[in-house]
Design an enzyme around this catalytic site. Structure first.
Site, mmCIF file in Angstrom:
data_model
loop_
_atom_site.group_PDB
_atom_site.id
_atom_site.type_symbol
_atom_site.label_atom_id
_atom_site.label_comp_id
_atom_site.label_asym_id
_atom_site.label_seq_id
_atom_site.Cartn_x
_atom_site.Cartn_y
_atom_site.Cartn_z
ATOM 1 N N VAL A 1 1.001 -1.353 -0.098
ATOM 2 C CA VAL A 1 -0.089 -0.028 -0.099
ATOM 3 C C VAL A 1 0.763 1.271 0.032
ATOM 4 O O VAL A 1 0.232 2.443 -0.021
ATOM 5 C CB VAL A 1 -0.916 0.105 1.227
ATOM 6 C CG1 VAL A 1 -1.802 -1.257 1.312
ATOM 7 C CG2 VAL A 1 -0.104 0.000 2.763
ATOM 8 N N ASP A 2 2.234 1.029 -0.175
ATOM 9 C CA ASP A 2 3.247 2.102 -0.180
ATOM 10 C C ASP A 2 3.103 3.047 -1.471
ATOM 11 O O ASP A 2 4.043 4.139 -1.226
ATOM 12 C CB ASP A 2 4.531 1.605 0.164
ATOM 13 C CG ASP A 2 4.857 0.644 -0.748
ATOM 14 O OD1 ASP A 2 4.770 0.498 -1.829
ATOM 15 O OD2 ASP A 2 5.498 -0.582 -0.047
ATOM 16 N N HIS B 1 -4.611 -4.103 -1.763
ATOM 17 C CA HIS B 1 -5.017 -3.724 -0.676
ATOM 18 C C HIS B 1 -5.182 -2.355 -0.579
ATOM 19 O O HIS B 1 -5.105 -1.976 0.692
ATOM 20 C CB HIS B 1 -4.105 -4.588 0.078
ATOM 21 C CG HIS B 1 -4.063 -5.926 0.316
ATOM 22 N ND1 HIS B 1 -3.032 -6.628 0.663
ATOM 23 C CD2 HIS B 1 -4.870 -6.860 -0.132
ATOM 24 C CE1 HIS B 1 -3.147 -7.988 0.543
ATOM 25 N NE2 HIS B 1 -4.520 -8.022 0.253
#
Length: 239
Positions: free
Chosen positions: A92-93, A110
């Site tokens: 999710v970065d 996600h």
């Protein structure tokens, strides 16, 4: 044109300073209580959990992280003619995009930690803006549109994946000629099943991960070397 699908997990970003979750030094092993901060039922029910979650977001290493050699190698492969690259990420970065992968070629299974979403009216806004409010003293900032509870635009434990995103990921897995699972334990479903789906549909399955995975028996090649050097070498070979 050859379609290469890359399923990336937390292990891809550890060289960027973002710890994984289930590895020997993973977040859940070091602090089992931390799992509550990203579990939807706990988060929605308990203001104290939400306050701790906002502090966790504020202090996340994501904001200092830069793409590493593995992210760069994926973006470089995408730029080569004759190869279509699609990234399906459990991360999710946002580091794939920062490394140069076009947004439309990255599926975030996600979600993303770089945005926030209202749990009531579903309005989205930038995480940076919400964190500015936390820094200014709001312990549990609420939606400015409707006053609802805000959360990061990530899929928490207890939430379903976006069915549209998952369907697209499955289509890519089925169509791929090469499927590379990198830095993922392949234990979290339904993301992990994509490796099996790709193999069933004739893709060459390559797994790059330090620990064994449940899909190793299906793999055409297993690579246990450090991802930061192993993935760039593998992608150069593919190219």
């Amino acid at each position: 044109m050859t379609l290469v699908a890359i399923l990336s997990g937390a292990g891809l970003s550890t060289d960027s300073g973002i710890p994984d979750y289930r590895g020997p030094n993973g977040l859940w092993r070091r602090d089992p209580e931390a799992e509550k901060l990203v579990t939807y039922s706990y988060y929605m029910a308990d203001p104290q959990i939400r306050k701790r979650a906002w502090l966790m977001r504020r202090d996340s290493p994501t904001w200092r992280a830069q793409p590493n050699a593995a992210h760069g190698a994926v973006a470089e492969l995408e730029r080569r003619s004759g190869i279509a690259v699609r990234v399906i990420t459990q991360n999710v970065d946002g580091l794939h995009q920062l490394a140069g992968m076009p947004e439309r070629k990255v599926l975030e299974l996600h979600g993303t930690s770089r945005s926030v979403v209202c749990t009531q009216c579903h309005a989205r806004s930038a995480m940076a803006e919400a964190l500015e409010r936390v820094a200014a003293g709001e312990e549990d900032p609420l939606c400015r549109v409707c006053g609802g509870i805000l959360k990061s635009a990530t899929v928490m434990f207890g939430q379903r994946l976006d069915p549209t995103v998952l369907a697209e990921a499955m289509s890519i897995a089925k169509a791929s000629e090469v499927f590379i699972a990198v830095g993922t334990s392949l234990q979290v479903q339904p993301a992990a099943s994509l490796a099996g789906i790709a193999a069933e549909h004739g893709a060459r399955l390559l797994i790059v991960n330090a620990e064994p995975t449940p899909y190793d028996a299906l793999a055409d090649e297993l690579i246990r070397e450090p991802i930061g050097t192993a993935l760039p070498q593998l992608l150069r070979r593919l190219g």
